[in-house]
Design a protein around this motif. Sequence first.
Motif, mmCIF file in Angstrom:
data_model
loop_
_atom_site.group_PDB
_atom_site.id
_atom_site.type_symbol
_atom_site.label_atom_id
_atom_site.label_comp_id
_atom_site.label_asym_id
_atom_site.label_seq_id
_atom_site.Cartn_x
_atom_site.Cartn_y
_atom_site.Cartn_z
ATOM 1 N N THR A 36 -15.517 54.355 -12.502
ATOM 2 C CA THR A 36 -15.467 54.370 -11.115
ATOM 3 C C THR A 36 -15.654 53.240 -10.683
ATOM 4 N N SER A 37 -14.878 52.793 -9.851
ATOM 5 C CA SER A 37 -14.696 51.463 -9.030
ATOM 6 C C SER A 37 -15.171 51.439 -7.755
ATOM 7 N N THR A 38 -15.427 50.349 -7.069
ATOM 8 C CA THR A 38 -15.445 50.332 -5.540
ATOM 9 C C THR A 38 -14.366 49.561 -5.202
ATOM 10 N N VAL A 39 -14.151 49.673 -3.798
ATOM 11 C CA VAL A 39 -12.829 48.985 -3.209
ATOM 12 C C VAL A 39 -13.105 47.500 -3.393
ATOM 13 N N ALA A 40 -14.307 47.060 -3.031
ATOM 14 C CA ALA A 40 -14.614 45.378 -3.276
ATOM 15 C C ALA A 40 -14.226 45.152 -4.445
ATOM 16 N N THR A 41 -14.580 45.601 -5.562
ATOM 17 C CA THR A 41 -14.262 45.164 -6.918
ATOM 18 C C THR A 41 -12.811 45.135 -7.116
ATOM 19 N N LEU A 42 -12.132 46.135 -6.602
ATOM 20 C CA LEU A 42 -10.583 45.988 -6.828
ATOM 21 C C LEU A 42 -10.036 44.885 -6.161
ATOM 22 N N HIS A 43 -10.590 44.448 -4.897
ATOM 23 C CA HIS A 43 -9.929 43.339 -4.184
ATOM 24 C C HIS A 43 -10.178 41.952 -4.867
ATOM 25 N N GLU A 44 -11.535 42.190 -5.513
ATOM 26 C CA GLU A 44 -11.871 40.650 -6.360
ATOM 27 C C GLU A 44 -10.955 40.807 -7.704
ATOM 28 N N LEU A 45 -10.596 41.864 -8.399
ATOM 29 C CA LEU A 45 -9.578 41.760 -9.430
ATOM 30 C C LEU A 45 -8.239 41.312 -8.983
ATOM 31 N N ALA A 46 -7.873 42.172 -7.767
ATOM 32 C CA ALA A 46 -6.555 41.774 -7.275
ATOM 33 C C ALA A 46 -6.578 40.051 -7.021
ATOM 34 N N ALA A 47 -7.439 39.488 -6.519
ATOM 35 C CA ALA A 47 -7.585 38.181 -6.000
ATOM 36 C C ALA A 47 -7.509 37.384 -7.035
ATOM 37 N N ALA A 48 -8.267 37.726 -8.242
ATOM 38 C CA ALA A 48 -8.240 36.849 -9.574
ATOM 39 C C ALA A 48 -6.789 36.973 -10.423
ATOM 40 N N ALA A 49 -6.242 38.401 -10.392
ATOM 41 C CA ALA A 49 -4.920 38.248 -10.924
ATOM 42 C C ALA A 49 -3.900 37.589 -10.266
ATOM 43 N N THR A 50 -4.079 37.571 -8.703
ATOM 44 C CA THR A 50 -3.098 36.973 -7.867
ATOM 45 C C THR A 50 -3.103 35.345 -8.356
ATOM 46 N N GLY A 51 -4.448 34.732 -8.362
ATOM 47 C CA GLY A 51 -4.656 33.492 -8.772
ATOM 48 C C GLY A 51 -4.038 33.094 -10.061
ATOM 49 N N ALA A 52 -4.280 33.925 -10.962
ATOM 50 C CA ALA A 52 -3.802 33.613 -12.353
ATOM 51 C C ALA A 52 -2.366 33.942 -12.821
ATOM 52 N N ALA A 53 -1.654 34.982 -11.900
ATOM 53 C CA ALA A 53 -0.401 35.421 -12.544
ATOM 54 C C ALA A 53 0.538 35.421 -11.195
ATOM 55 N N GLY A 54 0.253 35.290 -10.022
ATOM 56 C CA GLY A 54 0.966 35.332 -8.942
ATOM 57 C C GLY A 54 0.764 36.712 -8.147
ATOM 58 N N ALA A 55 1.087 36.530 -6.881
ATOM 59 C CA ALA A 55 1.172 37.809 -5.891
ATOM 60 C C ALA A 55 1.796 39.124 -6.568
ATOM 61 N N GLY A 56 1.198 40.115 -6.358
ATOM 62 C CA GLY A 56 1.652 41.449 -6.761
ATOM 63 C C GLY A 56 1.625 41.650 -8.234
ATOM 64 N N SER A 57 0.962 40.942 -8.874
ATOM 65 C CA SER A 57 0.724 41.217 -10.349
ATOM 66 C C SER A 57 -0.382 41.987 -10.827
ATOM 67 N N TYR A 58 -1.285 42.539 -10.007
ATOM 68 C CA TYR A 58 -2.475 43.185 -10.317
ATOM 69 C C TYR A 58 -1.901 44.653 -10.320
ATOM 70 N N ARG A 59 -2.274 45.467 -11.486
ATOM 71 C CA ARG A 59 -1.798 46.767 -11.431
ATOM 72 C C ARG A 59 -2.473 47.674 -12.710
ATOM 73 N N GLU A 60 -3.465 48.306 -12.371
ATOM 74 C CA GLU A 60 -4.378 49.094 -13.320
ATOM 75 C C GLU A 60 -4.735 50.453 -12.673
ATOM 76 N N VAL A 61 -4.951 51.221 -13.753
ATOM 77 C CA VAL A 61 -5.412 52.814 -13.477
ATOM 78 C C VAL A 61 -6.934 52.656 -13.261
ATOM 79 N N VAL A 62 -7.433 53.240 -11.836
ATOM 80 C CA VAL A 62 -8.605 53.092 -11.276
ATOM 81 C C VAL A 62 -8.941 54.635 -10.858
ATOM 82 N N GLU A 63 -10.475 54.773 -10.941
ATOM 83 C CA GLU A 63 -10.998 55.753 -10.256
ATOM 84 C C GLU A 63 -11.853 55.336 -9.009
ATOM 85 N N LEU A 64 -11.779 56.232 -7.617
ATOM 86 C CA LEU A 64 -12.529 55.906 -6.795
ATOM 87 C C LEU A 64 -13.021 57.191 -6.196
#
Length: 246
Positions: A36-64
């Motif tokens: 189970t994640s927090t929203v802040a963690t998801l934003h951090e992962l999304a920012a890292a994915a955007t920096g590495a692979a571009g906007a819209g690249s972040y996608r994963e199964v999560v629990e909140l």
Amino acid sequence: MGFLVGAAVAAVVAVVAWWVGRSAERRRGAMLATETSTVATLHELAAAATGAAGAGSYREVVELSGEAAPGPGGPLRSPETGTPCVWHRQVVTRRYTKVTKDAQGNRTSSTAEETVTSESSESAFVLRDATGEVLVEPISGVDGARRTVSEFREGRRGGGRDTIGFEHEEWVLAPGTRLFVRGEVSERDGWLVVAAPAKGDLVVTTRSEEQLLESAAGSARTAGIVSRVAAVAAGVLGAVGVLSLF
């Protein structure tokens, strides 16, 4: 011959129960495997994915876990009661008199039902925890939503001369309701959005993850017992049926 038919029925029951048990085990395993994640963690992962692979690249199964709040379009109102909510569902079932005839032309009347309306709101709502917000698209419904209407109303109202009346049902999800959500998160128009994954369903429920795990384990145990008993019954009935043919 009857023993063989019974054996076949028992075998089908055993297979269905086994499949139900396996499905429950898979659901439980998937929840245990996803932290189970927090929203802040998801934003951090999304920012890292955007920096590495571009906007819209972040996608994963999560629990909140968090509280429901109105989405960008504001609060909704349910169609039956006008209750302020973030999601609603309405079902209207027509009850009518069904007349059938047998081969001799004798008429028999019985009561039958048909669903005339089954609608759910599709607007995304906010899931908020202590660290931020995401959007949830509740296309598959909400488990544990509060029932606000369950009422049978007599009268035809355009339903035909055989109509007895209509059963009206409504469920709503009120702002502030505590939720557990499991689905696929992605970035869209500046929001992180949780929706149904490519494989599987979006889970939006008022039950906790612990309650879901306990329920899945109980279902798996019960299905396993039923499957084993039915398999033994199928073997015994099949053996008796074969012997009865001689």
